[in-house]
Design a protein around this motif. Structure first.
Motif, mmCIF file in Angstrom:
data_model
loop_
_atom_site.group_PDB
_atom_site.id
_atom_site.type_symbol
_atom_site.label_atom_id
_atom_site.label_comp_id
_atom_site.label_asym_id
_atom_site.label_seq_id
_atom_site.Cartn_x
_atom_site.Cartn_y
_atom_site.Cartn_z
ATOM 1 N N GLU A 69 0.804 -1.370 -0.065
ATOM 2 C CA GLU A 69 -0.158 0.079 0.038
ATOM 3 C C GLU A 69 0.829 1.218 -0.052
ATOM 4 O O GLU A 69 0.685 2.188 -0.719
ATOM 5 C CB GLU A 69 -0.843 0.125 1.316
ATOM 6 N N GLU A 108 4.068 5.625 -5.575
ATOM 7 C CA GLU A 108 4.235 5.714 -7.016
ATOM 8 C C GLU A 108 3.047 6.401 -7.707
ATOM 9 O O GLU A 108 3.196 7.170 -8.706
ATOM 10 C CB GLU A 108 4.012 4.253 -7.562
ATOM 11 N N THR A 139 2.547 1.735 -3.538
ATOM 12 C CA THR A 139 1.603 2.103 -4.396
ATOM 13 C C THR A 139 1.151 3.564 -4.121
ATOM 14 O O THR A 139 1.163 4.336 -5.412
ATOM 15 C CB THR A 139 0.373 1.168 -4.215
#
Length: 292
Positions: A75, A81, A78
């Motif tokens: 998480e 990113e 992500t």
């Protein structure tokens, strides 16, 4: 199962205390206890063994703790990113590898990459190929170095041919250290320390041929460093690739190559058709540029 509740559970598992976990999470202890009791009811299992103020994890709790760490790390990555832009390349590139000579090639790639993108952090995880492969499939490793043979289905990669040599490690005062090369008859009857991976062991079996049943396998080891410690204490002869052991002090451990020679190829791989962050995409570009 909500991520918020998963964070609550992981903090309790980490602190082994509802009180300390509640303080870290900035919520009340009764609230935390109710939330995790509801989680246990939802899952239909017990996660904790409660003994007064102390707690222990059940087997199911230990499994959930491992998975929670993976999920929460994923998480976090992500979210990182999604925040990246083309103008400023930053973030983290995670590389998994064993103890290979080809890590020197990785270092050259990293050097060029860091000159272009100094804000990116490169995280290196050292483990066996099986572990790295599993982490890659879970999205926890972006790029990996594998010593062949390895299943390449679903991967893009470049191959570094003959990047490592098979060697035998020994103490410098050992009689075998006086030899330039080690032949199979030198190892018959000696306590050997072999790599754990069966695919890698098969390379050695081919080298021994019909005599492979005769060596005495005293240890197996998933990475070379601890095998070297066993050898330095006179417990056996590690037979593996040169890898990082060539950086050992020669007054502790020396290496001699096998004859006939065995070489090993390494591949730098990443998953095909995966939407990576800009930092990872630029790293893959650097890998391909190095190949060219």
């Amino acid at each position: 199962m909500e991520l918020r509740i998963l964070r609550y559970f992981f903090m309790v598992a980490k602190e082994q205390s509802f009180t300390r976990a509640a303080e870290q999470l900035h919520i009340t202890q009764p609230t935390l206890s109710r939330q995790l009791a509801a989680l246990e009811e939802e899952l239909g299992i017990e996660l904790f063994i409660r003994k007064g103020k102390n707690i222990m994890l059940t087997d199911e709790g230990m499994l959930l703790k491992r998975r929670a760490l993976e999920i929460l790390n994923l998480e976090e990555r992500t979210l990182e990113e999604l925040k990246r832009t083309e103008e400023v390349i930053e973030g983290t590139v995670t590389v998994g590898c064993g103890e290979f000579a080809a890590v020197e090639t990785l270092a050259k790639i990293c050097k060029k990459y860091k000159e272009k993108y100094p804000l990116v952090q490169i995280a290196i995880h050292t483990a066996t190929a099986d572990t790295i492969y599993e982490m890659m499939n879970k999205g926890l490793v972006d790029v990996a170095l594998f010593m062949e043979p390895v299943d390449t289905e679903g991967l893009d990669y470049i191959r570094i041919m003959d990047s490592d040599h098979w060697v035998v490690g020994m103490r410098p005062d050992d009689l075998l250290a006086e030899k330039e090369f080690i032949e199979k008859q030198d190892l018959i009857g000696k306590p050997l320390i072999l790599p754990e991976r069966m695919g890698v062991q098969s390379e050695l079996a081919n080298w021994f041929g019909k005599d492979f049943s005769r060596p005495h396998i005293s240890f197996t080891s998933n990475l070379g460093t601890n095998a070297g410690v066993m050898a330095a204490n006179g417990l056996g002869y590690p037979v593996s690739i040169e890898g990082a052991a060539k950086y050992w002090r020669e007054d502790i451990l020396v290496q001699r190559r096998l004859f006939p020679e065995i070489t090993a190829s390494t591949m730098i791989a990443w998953r095909r058709n995966i939407p990576y962050s800009q930092a990872v995409n630029k790293f893959i570009e650097e890998i391909n540029a190095f190949q060219a």
